[in-house]
Design a protein around this motif. Sequence first.
Motif, PDB file in Angstrom:
ATOM      1  N   ALA A   1      48.469  10.495  85.707  1.00 18.02           N
ATOM      2  CA  ALA A   1      49.329  10.333  86.880  1.00 18.02           C
ATOM      3  C   ALA A   1      49.158   8.948  87.486  1.00 18.02           C
ATOM      4  O   ALA A   1      50.146   8.299  87.881  1.00 18.02           O
ATOM      5  N   HIS A   2      47.916   8.492  87.561  1.00 20.48           N
ATOM      6  CA  HIS A   2      47.629   7.160  88.126  1.00 20.48           C
ATOM      7  C   HIS A   2      48.375   6.076  87.341  1.00 20.48           C
ATOM      8  O   HIS A   2      49.036   5.203  87.934  1.00 20.48           O
ATOM      9  N   HIS A   3      48.299   6.135  86.024  1.00 18.63           N
ATOM     10  CA  HIS A   3      48.927   5.087  85.207  1.00 18.63           C
ATOM     11  C   HIS A   3      50.438   5.264  85.130  1.00 18.63           C
ATOM     12  O   HIS A   3      51.170   4.265  85.033  1.00 18.63           O
ATOM     13  N   THR A   4      50.912   6.497  85.216  1.00 17.67           N
ATOM     14  CA  THR A   4      52.355   6.713  85.255  1.00 17.67           C
ATOM     15  C   THR A   4      52.955   6.116  86.524  1.00 17.67           C
ATOM     16  O   THR A   4      54.030   5.491  86.487  1.00 17.67           O
ATOM     17  N   ARG A   5      52.276   6.280  87.647  1.00 17.08           N
ATOM     18  CA  ARG A   5      52.765   5.672  88.895  1.00 17.08           C
ATOM     19  C   ARG A   5      52.841   4.147  88.766  1.00 17.08           C
ATOM     20  O   ARG A   5      53.807   3.515  89.219  1.00 17.08           O
ATOM     21  N   ALA A   6      51.801   3.561  88.163  1.00 17.98           N
ATOM     22  CA  ALA A   6      51.779   2.108  88.005  1.00 17.98           C
ATOM     23  C   ALA A   6      52.925   1.639  87.112  1.00 17.98           C
ATOM     24  O   ALA A   6      53.609   0.647  87.420  1.00 17.98           O
ATOM     25  N   VAL A   7      53.148   2.352  86.023  1.00  8.29           N
ATOM     26  CA  VAL A   7      54.226   1.982  85.105  1.00  8.29           C
ATOM     27  C   VAL A   7      55.586   2.143  85.779  1.00  8.29           C
ATOM     28  O   VAL A   7      56.468   1.289  85.634  1.00  8.29           O
ATOM     29  N   ARG A   8      55.768   3.213  86.546  1.00  9.15           N
ATOM     30  CA  ARG A   8      57.041   3.398  87.235  1.00  9.15           C
ATOM     31  C   ARG A   8      57.294   2.280  88.238  1.00  9.15           C
ATOM     32  O   ARG A   8      58.429   1.802  88.388  1.00  9.15           O
ATOM     33  N   ARG A   9      56.243   1.832  88.932  1.00  5.03           N
ATOM     34  CA  ARG A   9      56.434   0.717  89.871  1.00  5.03           C
ATOM     35  C   ARG A   9      56.864  -0.546  89.133  1.00  5.03           C
ATOM     36  O   ARG A   9      57.657  -1.344  89.644  1.00  5.03           O
ATOM     37  N   GLY A  10      56.342  -0.740  87.923  1.00  2.00           N
ATOM     38  CA  GLY A  10      56.712  -1.933  87.160  1.00  2.00           C
ATOM     39  C   GLY A  10      58.057  -1.821  86.490  1.00  2.00           C
ATOM     40  O   GLY A  10      58.711  -2.835  86.229  1.00  2.00           O
ATOM     41  N   ALA A  11      58.484  -0.607  86.174  1.00  2.89           N
ATOM     42  CA  ALA A  11      59.743  -0.415  85.446  1.00  2.89           C
ATOM     43  C   ALA A  11      60.556   0.692  86.102  1.00  2.89           C
ATOM     44  O   ALA A  11      60.672   1.803  85.574  1.00  2.89           O
ATOM     45  N   PRO A  12      61.130   0.420  87.263  1.00  2.83           N
ATOM     46  CA  PRO A  12      61.836   1.477  88.007  1.00  2.83           C
ATOM     47  C   PRO A  12      63.078   2.002  87.310  1.00  2.83           C
ATOM     48  O   PRO A  12      63.534   3.105  87.617  1.00  2.83           O
TER      49      PRO A  12
ATOM     50  N   ALA B   1      63.779   1.631  70.451  1.00 10.03           N
ATOM     51  CA  ALA B   1      62.518   0.885  70.547  1.00 10.03           C
ATOM     52  C   ALA B   1      61.685   1.432  71.694  1.00 10.03           C
ATOM     53  O   ALA B   1      62.101   1.401  72.851  1.00 10.03           O
ATOM     54  N   MET B   2      60.488   1.923  71.367  1.00  5.11           N
ATOM     55  CA  MET B   2      59.559   2.462  72.356  1.00  5.11           C
ATOM     56  C   MET B   2      58.237   1.715  72.255  1.00  5.11           C
ATOM     57  O   MET B   2      57.795   1.349  71.164  1.00  5.11           O
ATOM     58  N   LEU B   3      57.619   1.470  73.400  1.00  2.00           N
ATOM     59  CA  LEU B   3      56.272   0.901  73.455  1.00  2.00           C
ATOM     60  C   LEU B   3      55.457   1.681  74.474  1.00  2.00           C
ATOM     61  O   LEU B   3      56.006   2.232  75.423  1.00  2.00           O
ATOM     62  N   THR B   4      54.143   1.691  74.286  1.00  2.00           N
ATOM     63  CA  THR B   4      53.289   2.229  75.342  1.00  2.00           C
ATOM     64  C   THR B   4      53.098   1.170  76.418  1.00  2.00           C
ATOM     65  O   THR B   4      53.152  -0.031  76.151  1.00  2.00           O
ATOM     66  N   ALA B   5      52.881   1.633  77.629  1.00  2.00           N
ATOM     67  CA  ALA B   5      52.506   0.747  78.738  1.00  2.00           C
ATOM     68  C   ALA B   5      51.576   1.530  79.643  1.00  2.00           C
ATOM     69  O   ALA B   5      51.680   2.758  79.746  1.00  2.00           O
ATOM     70  N   TYR B   6      50.662   0.811  80.302  1.00  2.00           N
ATOM     71  CA  TYR B   6      49.634   1.467  81.107  1.00  2.00           C
ATOM     72  C   TYR B   6      49.521   0.916  82.522  1.00  2.00           C
ATOM     73  O   TYR B   6      48.761   1.446  83.321  1.00  2.00           O
ATOM     74  N   ASP B   7      50.248  -0.161  82.826  1.00  2.00           N
ATOM     75  CA  ASP B   7      50.173  -0.725  84.169  1.00  2.00           C
ATOM     76  C   ASP B   7      51.501  -1.386  84.513  1.00  2.00           C
ATOM     77  O   ASP B   7      52.404  -1.489  83.672  1.00  2.00           O
ATOM     78  N   ALA B   8      51.612  -1.842  85.749  1.00  2.00           N
ATOM     79  CA  ALA B   8      52.876  -2.401  86.220  1.00  2.00           C
ATOM     80  C   ALA B   8      53.273  -3.688  85.504  1.00  2.00           C
ATOM     81  O   ALA B   8      54.444  -3.854  85.136  1.00  2.00           O
ATOM     82  N   PRO B   9      52.351  -4.648  85.275  1.00  2.00           N
ATOM     83  CA  PRO B   9      52.761  -5.868  84.567  1.00  2.00           C
ATOM     84  C   PRO B   9      53.273  -5.597  83.152  1.00  2.00           C
ATOM     85  O   PRO B   9      54.267  -6.194  82.716  1.00  2.00           O
ATOM     86  N   GLN B  10      52.600  -4.710  82.416  1.00  2.00           N
ATOM     87  CA  GLN B  10      53.082  -4.372  81.081  1.00  2.00           C
ATOM     88  C   GLN B  10      54.471  -3.752  81.158  1.00  2.00           C
ATOM     89  O   GLN B  10      55.382  -4.121  80.401  1.00  2.00           O
ATOM     90  N   ALA B  11      54.653  -2.808  82.067  1.00  2.00           N
ATOM     91  CA  ALA B  11      55.938  -2.137  82.210  1.00  2.00           C
ATOM     92  C   ALA B  11      57.033  -3.100  82.640  1.00  2.00           C
ATOM     93  O   ALA B  11      58.171  -3.028  82.149  1.00  2.00           O
ATOM     94  N   ARG B  12      56.696  -4.011  83.541  1.00  3.17           N
ATOM     95  CA  ARG B  12      57.691  -4.983  84.016  1.00  3.17           C
ATOM     96  C   ARG B  12      58.171  -5.860  82.859  1.00  3.17           C
ATOM     97  O   ARG B  12      59.377  -6.113  82.706  1.00  3.17           O
ATOM     98  N   ALA B  13      57.244  -6.313  82.034  1.00  2.97           N
ATOM     99  CA  ALA B  13      57.617  -7.145  80.893  1.00  2.97           C
ATOM    100  C   ALA B  13      58.511  -6.378  79.929  1.00  2.97           C
ATOM    101  O   ALA B  13      59.492  -6.926  79.395  1.00  2.97           O
TER     102      ALA B  13
END
Length: 273
Positions: A64-75, A18-30
């Motif tokens: 890069a900006h959005h990848t950093r945000a996603v990584r912070r939300g989903a370490p 299961a894969m989803l796109t994510a673009y920010d930390a809250p999306q990635a965290r969820a």
Amino acid sequence: MRSLARFAEMKRHGEKIAMLTAYDAPQARAQQQAEIDVILVGDSVGVNILGYASEREVTLADMAHHTRAVRRGAPDTFIIADLPFATYDSPEQAVASAKFLQQAGADAVKFEGAHPELVQVLATSGIPVCGHLGFEPQRCEKRVHGKTFEEASRIFEDAKALDESGVFMLVLELVPAELAAAVSRAIKAPTIGIGAGASTDGQVLVFPDVLGYGDRNFRHNRRYAEVGAAMREASAAYLLDVRARDFPTMANCSSMPSEALAQFEAEILERQS
């Protein structure tokens, strides 16, 4: 679990990815909390979040900006980042772009089209690659690709060439279900479908589509929420409360202690009158 071997093992055991796109930390965290297997920081961020007219406008700095945000939300989640348009036109450029996204937090990169030579160069540089065939948003008309014998044959052969070059995963977007099934059987790498039927080794969807951000829906999508309607309703209700002076109330703010207030009124406010 951030391991390439896990995805190959899932394919061998018939376990869907299961894969989803994510673009920010809250999306990635969820998504990490839901235990999504893979997060894709797609160049679809351009049209879904940034207001661009097409994916071709997305820059490497945007990714890069959005990848950093996603990584912070989903370490702890495996993250793939798209190489945007015109950032992998040569092997040297592809390696430099991919390393930039790795430094931003990506475990792997994805690019569109049949470029096995780039896969080999990137793999030699220690950069795992996910391929992408069928509808390629950076280059192609949005339609189902592979409905003719010629197109189906080309996609099938391109998939085998990418597999032999070392992709660890392959996205098949908007291709007939029968073709996607044949590719999935023919290659070692797990296939991830979007509008490609149920026989791929996994599925990916664009998170704003899943959440129902907009009124438009797509045949390949399933809406699991109506967040767009909820955002409009919340905005309208807030507007009415502010206009009617129903927000804020004292429950939404603080008061000064009585002694401090008395001193403030006597020594500050009275001087102003």
